[in-house]
Design a protein around this motif. Structure first.
Motif, PDB file in Angstrom:
ATOM      1  N   VAL A  48      17.122   6.923   0.351  1.00  0.00           N
ATOM      2  CA  VAL A  48      16.568   8.259   0.569  1.00  0.00           C
ATOM      3  C   VAL A  48      16.599   8.969  -0.779  1.00  0.00           C
ATOM      4  CG1 VAL A  48      16.930  10.491   1.694  1.00  0.00           C
ATOM      5  CG2 VAL A  48      17.301   8.380   2.974  1.00  0.00           C
ATOM      6  N   GLY A 100      15.110  12.272  -3.284  1.00  0.00           N
ATOM      7  CA  GLY A 100      14.430  13.562  -3.488  1.00  0.00           C
ATOM      8  C   GLY A 100      14.439  13.867  -4.978  1.00  0.00           C
ATOM      9  N   LEU A 101      13.311  14.353  -5.500  1.00  0.00           N
ATOM     10  CA  LEU A 101      13.230  14.584  -6.944  1.00  0.00           C
ATOM     11  C   LEU A 101      13.196  16.077  -7.266  1.00  0.00           C
ATOM     12  CD1 LEU A 101      10.625  11.925  -8.168  1.00  0.00           C
ATOM     13  CD2 LEU A 101      13.094  11.682  -7.943  1.00  0.00           C
ATOM     14  N   GLU A 102      13.898  16.423  -8.318  1.00  0.00           N
ATOM     15  CA  GLU A 102      13.790  17.771  -8.888  1.00  0.00           C
ATOM     16  C   GLU A 102      13.097  17.611 -10.237  1.00  0.00           C
ATOM     17  OE1 GLU A 102      17.744  20.099  -8.119  1.00  0.00           O
ATOM     18  OE2 GLU A 102      18.164  17.966  -8.031  1.00  0.00           O
ATOM     19  N   VAL A 150      10.794  21.008  -6.467  1.00  0.00           N
ATOM     20  CA  VAL A 150      11.813  20.266  -5.717  1.00  0.00           C
ATOM     21  C   VAL A 150      11.177  19.589  -4.502  1.00  0.00           C
ATOM     22  CG1 VAL A 150      14.027  20.431  -4.502  1.00  0.00           C
ATOM     23  CG2 VAL A 150      13.528  21.999  -6.404  1.00  0.00           C
ATOM     24  N   SER A 151      11.370  18.288  -4.396  1.00  0.00           N
ATOM     25  CA  SER A 151      10.772  17.578  -3.256  1.00  0.00           C
ATOM     26  C   SER A 151      11.744  17.503  -2.093  1.00  0.00           C
ATOM     27  CB  SER A 151      10.361  16.156  -3.651  1.00  0.00           C
ATOM     28  OG  SER A 151      11.429  15.247  -3.451  1.00  0.00           O
ATOM     29  N   GLU A 152      11.218  17.307  -0.913  1.00  0.00           N
ATOM     30  CA  GLU A 152      12.032  16.982   0.260  1.00  0.00           C
ATOM     31  C   GLU A 152      12.574  15.564   0.062  1.00  0.00           C
ATOM     32  OE1 GLU A 152      12.565  18.728   3.392  1.00  0.00           O
ATOM     33  OE2 GLU A 152      12.057  20.357   2.018  1.00  0.00           O
ATOM     34  N   PRO A 153      13.658  15.214   0.765  1.00  0.00           N
ATOM     35  CA  PRO A 153      14.160  13.837   0.636  1.00  0.00           C
ATOM     36  C   PRO A 153      13.285  12.870   1.424  1.00  0.00           C
ATOM     37  CG  PRO A 153      15.597  15.134   2.062  1.00  0.00           C
ATOM     38  CD  PRO A 153      14.549  16.069   1.570  1.00  0.00           C
ATOM     39  N   ASN A 184      17.717  12.607  -6.927  1.00  0.00           N
ATOM     40  CA  ASN A 184      18.815  12.575  -5.966  1.00  0.00           C
ATOM     41  C   ASN A 184      18.614  11.360  -5.082  1.00  0.00           C
ATOM     42  OD1 ASN A 184      20.222  15.468  -6.077  1.00  0.00           O
ATOM     43  ND2 ASN A 184      18.033  15.633  -6.513  1.00  0.00           N
ATOM     44  N   VAL A 185      19.660  10.573  -4.935  1.00  0.00           N
ATOM     45  CA  VAL A 185      19.476   9.339  -4.168  1.00  0.00           C
ATOM     46  C   VAL A 185      20.708   9.026  -3.325  1.00  0.00           C
ATOM     47  CG1 VAL A 185      20.087   8.011  -6.225  1.00  0.00           C
ATOM     48  CG2 VAL A 185      18.974   6.846  -4.346  1.00  0.00           C
ATOM     49  N   SER A 186      20.430   8.568  -2.112  1.00  0.00           N
ATOM     50  CA  SER A 186      21.501   8.110  -1.231  1.00  0.00           C
ATOM     51  C   SER A 186      20.981   6.893  -0.488  1.00  0.00           C
ATOM     52  CB  SER A 186      21.885   9.212  -0.234  1.00  0.00           C
ATOM     53  OG  SER A 186      20.780   9.539   0.583  1.00  0.00           O
ATOM     54  N   PHE A 215      21.573  11.234   6.801  1.00  0.00           N
ATOM     55  CA  PHE A 215      21.543  10.847   5.400  1.00  0.00           C
ATOM     56  C   PHE A 215      22.936  10.454   4.922  1.00  0.00           C
ATOM     57  CE2 PHE A 215      17.807  13.944   4.547  1.00  0.00           C
ATOM     58  CZ  PHE A 215      16.924  12.990   4.996  1.00  0.00           C
ATOM     59  N   GLY A 216      22.984   9.601   3.931  1.00  0.00           N
ATOM     60  CA  GLY A 216      24.249   9.272   3.279  1.00  0.00           C
ATOM     61  C   GLY A 216      24.575  10.310   2.213  1.00  0.00           C
ATOM     62  N   ARG A 239      24.762  11.723  -1.429  1.00  0.00           N
ATOM     63  CA  ARG A 239      23.845  11.474  -2.536  1.00  0.00           C
ATOM     64  C   ARG A 239      24.507  11.616  -3.892  1.00  0.00           C
ATOM     65  NH1 ARG A 239      21.540  17.128  -4.207  1.00  0.00           N
ATOM     66  NH2 ARG A 239      22.576  18.345  -2.612  1.00  0.00           N
ATOM     67  N   GLU A 247      23.254  12.518  -7.928  1.00  0.00           N
ATOM     68  CA  GLU A 247      22.117  13.058  -8.673  1.00  0.00           C
ATOM     69  C   GLU A 247      22.084  12.378 -10.036  1.00  0.00           C
ATOM     70  OE1 GLU A 247      21.981  17.307  -8.889  1.00  0.00           O
ATOM     71  OE2 GLU A 247      20.336  17.317 -10.327  1.00  0.00           O
TER      72      GLU A 247
HETATM   73  P1  ADP Z   1      21.087  20.995  -5.554  1.00  0.00           P
HETATM   74  O1  ADP Z   1      20.570  22.355  -5.841  1.00  0.00           O
HETATM   75  O2  ADP Z   1      22.554  20.913  -5.464  1.00  0.00           O
HETATM   76  O3  ADP Z   1      20.565  19.969  -6.488  1.00  0.00           O
HETATM   77  P2  ADP Z   1      19.306  20.744  -3.251  1.00  0.00           P
HETATM   78  O4  ADP Z   1      19.642  20.997  -1.822  1.00  0.00           O
HETATM   79  O5  ADP Z   1      18.403  21.700  -3.916  1.00  0.00           O
HETATM   80  O6  ADP Z   1      20.647  20.599  -4.055  1.00  0.00           O
HETATM   81  O7  ADP Z   1      18.673  19.307  -3.284  1.00  0.00           O
HETATM   82  C1  ADP Z   1      18.181  18.754  -4.416  1.00  0.00           C
HETATM   83  C2  ADP Z   1      17.377  17.522  -4.096  1.00  0.00           C
HETATM   84  O8  ADP Z   1      18.157  16.570  -3.414  1.00  0.00           O
HETATM   85  C3  ADP Z   1      16.143  17.736  -3.265  1.00  0.00           C
HETATM   86  O9  ADP Z   1      15.074  17.100  -3.923  1.00  0.00           O
HETATM   87  C4  ADP Z   1      16.451  17.045  -1.950  1.00  0.00           C
HETATM   88  O10 ADP Z   1      15.282  16.452  -1.413  1.00  0.00           O
HETATM   89  C5  ADP Z   1      17.419  15.978  -2.367  1.00  0.00           C
HETATM   90  N1  ADP Z   1      18.368  15.545  -1.344  1.00  0.00           N
HETATM   91  C6  ADP Z   1      19.072  16.321  -0.506  1.00  0.00           C
HETATM   92  N2  ADP Z   1      19.882  15.565   0.268  1.00  0.00           N
HETATM   93  C7  ADP Z   1      19.698  14.274  -0.092  1.00  0.00           C
HETATM   94  C8  ADP Z   1      20.246  13.018   0.331  1.00  0.00           C
HETATM   95  N3  ADP Z   1      21.195  12.932   1.260  1.00  0.00           N
HETATM   96  N4  ADP Z   1      19.808  11.899  -0.288  1.00  0.00           N
HETATM   97  C9  ADP Z   1      18.896  11.970  -1.263  1.00  0.00           C
HETATM   98  N5  ADP Z   1      18.340  13.110  -1.685  1.00  0.00           N
HETATM   99  C10 ADP Z   1      18.734  14.260  -1.123  1.00  0.00           C
END
Ligand code: ADP
Ligand code: MG
Ligand code: ZN
Length: 500
Positions: free
Chosen positions: A6, A8-10, A154-157, A196-198, A207-208, A210, A212
């Motif tokens: 899983v 999600g990219l920032e 910021v993308s969704e996971p 961000n990866v899990s 989700f597991g 994660r 960053e």
């Molecule tokens: P932060 O501000 O601490 O970086 P966010 O909630 O803004 O945290 O999330 C940042 C990124 O992490 C987003 O792109 C989101 O999609 C991704 N993300 C959130 N939870 C998970 C997860 N369990 N596994 C992988 N990516 C995740």
């Protein structure tokens, strides 16, 4: 057990505004350190920031192009942390009220369309740069970059594989470049990505934990860093351990990620609304105007290239991945080039020549009219495709490049795009110079055929007796006699006619 990733990219994108986000300093890259600074961007007490309207416009355009909802009311916040490249001790960013939310973009992975959600896009200022140089026990700080406007996307996971992550990055970059809001240069840092990866057992919903991963500065590394990190997490779990929430750094030399800081050391940014800036209110009228001003976006253009020009999806996708390339294509077709032929030349020989010099279509020394002229000569049978490939096209490219360099007096980069069209080398002149022209004049070919027939009476007899394989022999002899210049199709026709 099988695992699913899983991701999600920032993504941070440096905006292509002329001036900084809260002051009038230039954003030009590569100047002497600290020459593009003022009391506002070096954080002197008592100064007041003023929002650059262009930065807001760019963020809204990006939101519209990625199907986001544009907030009519948004606000800046202070993100507090200490670092020498951050003169104020806080970064002005957006927090609970970002300018764009709830969007998505679509990517094609293994031939299937996949939608990836965009949680939010917010504006913020860049920090300066620490320079560790010299042998002393000190570092330098260059604040030219401090206050350059950034967007954080910021993308969704929603991303499920390293390949998908790379496709998402590529699509995002293409969109930003179409809009002209960011140059998308990952190597130079104008587009940066934290991943961000899990992992979770296949089929599990939750989700597991994660990690960053920071410091990813090329498309290749997006995939490599994620592949490594996914394997690492699987190994941790299979060995009975637990993935911990932490920030890791990608080391591209070693090809691994390393722990940078854990949850305990995570910053508490003590966000609060920025008191020196008024909240941003955006009128629907302006949003509508910006929407109407958007260029045709890559997805729409790709579909149109398929329906309007009958191109295969693959061609259309490649040709629309850069706006300038898509424009080069359309200009060439408008001038009369056959779409598939133009596409083949562009994706084949032209891309190869540009790649050899690490150039894009924005620096292409060849103009559409030159390719069209050459295609016409092929269609008329004046040269064969083979001659075009081996003798004409590359020569024309090289001469055009030399001309551009000569005219402007400096090698390429700034030299292209100037109106040199009338002076550019034409395929005709190259063909003439090299003596390449195909002989399509039937009376001339007829003469050669007669000569070959007269010289080979036995073969003529055998052919007339039914040995059709000898046709190749005759054609070969005639090609030899004309030094390969006779149009083979016409030769064929005349031989058959004369011998029947
Ligand atoms: P932060 O501000 O601490 O970086 P966010 O909630 O803004 O945290 O999330 C940042 C990124 O992490 C987003 O792109 C989101 O999609 C991704 N993300 C959130 N939870 C998970 C997860 N369990 N596994 C992988 N990516 C995740
Ligand atoms: Mg983060
Ligand atoms: Zn300034």
């Amino acid at each position: 057990m099988r695992y699913e990733a899983v991701i999600g990219l920032e993504v941070h994108a440096q905006m292509l505004t002329d001036s900084k986000v809260f002051c009038g300093c230039s954003t030009k890259f590569g100047s002497e350190p600290n020459t593009q600074t003022c009391p506002v961007c070096i954080g002197m007490p008592g100064v007041l920031p003023v929002l650059n309207k262009k930065a807001l416009e760019f963020a809204i355009k990006t939101g519209l192009a990625t199907n986001c909802k544009i907030s009519s009311y948004s606000r800046f916040a202070r993100k507090n942390y200490f670092y020498p490249d951050l003169p104020k001790g806080y970064q002005i960013s957006q927090y609970e009220l970002p300018i764009c939310e709830h969007g998505f973009i679509e990517v094609i992975v293994d031939g299937e369309v996949k939608r990836i959600g965009i949680t939010r896009i917010h504006m913020e200022e860049d920090a300066g740069k620490n320079i560790h140089e010299g042998s002393g026990n000190y570092s330098f700080v260059d604040l030219n970059r401090a206050g350059v406007p950034l967007m954080e996307i910021v993308s969704e996971p929603d991303i499920r594989s390293p390949q998908e992550a790379a496709e998402y990055m590529k699509k995002l970059r293409t969109i930003l470049r179409y809009l002209g809001v960011c140059d998308g240069n990952m190597e130079q840092g104008s587009l940066r990505c934290d991943a961000n990866v899990s992992i979770r057992p296949a089929g599990q919903k939750e989700f597991g934990t994660r990690a960053e991963v920071k410091n990813i500065n090329s498309f290749k590394f997006v995939e490599k860093a994620l592949e490594y990190e996914i394997k690492r997490q699987i190994k941790v779990i299979e060995e009975g351990g637990k993935v911990i929430q932490e920030t890791r750094l990608w080391d591209s030399n070693k090809g691994i990620t390393e722990s940078m800081r854990g949850k305990e050391e995570a910053h508490d940014y003590r966000y609060f609304p920025e008191p020196d800036l008024v909240p941003i209110t955006v009128e629907q009228k302006w949003i509508d105007e910006l929407k109407a001003s958007l260029p045709e976006l890559p997805d729409a253009k790709r579909e149109r290239f398929v329906s309007e020009y009958g191109l295969p999806e693959y061609d259309a996708d490649l040709l629309t991945s850069e706006k300038v390339a898509s424009e080069w294509f359309e200009e060439t077709v408008k001038l009369g080039g056959n779409p598939k032929a133009v596409s083949n030349w562009m994706m084949g020989d032209l891309t190869r020549l540009l790649n050899e010099e690490n150039k894009g279509f924005d620096e292409c020394p060849l103009k559409p009219v030159q390719l069209v002229d050459m295609l016409k000569l092929i269609d008329k049978g004046e040269i064969s495709i083979r001659q075009a490939k081996t003798e004409v096209f590359e020569e024309m490219y090289k001469r055009s490049k030399a001309l551009v360099i000569k005219l402007i007096g400096i090698p390429s980069e700034e030299a292209v795009g100037k109106p040199v069209v009338e002076m550019l080398p034409t395929p005709e002149e190259i063909i003439k110079e090299k003596g390449l022209a195909q002989i399509s004049d039937s009376s001339e070919i007829e003469k050669a055929v007669d000569e070959v027939i007269a010289k080979n009476p036995k073969e003529v007899e055998r052919f007339r007796a039914g040995d059709e394989k000898l046709l190749d022999f005759f054609v070969g002899q005639i090609m030899k006699l004309t030094k390969g210049k006779a149009n083979p199709q016409i030769v064929n026709e005349i031989v058959k006619k004369k011998l029947s």
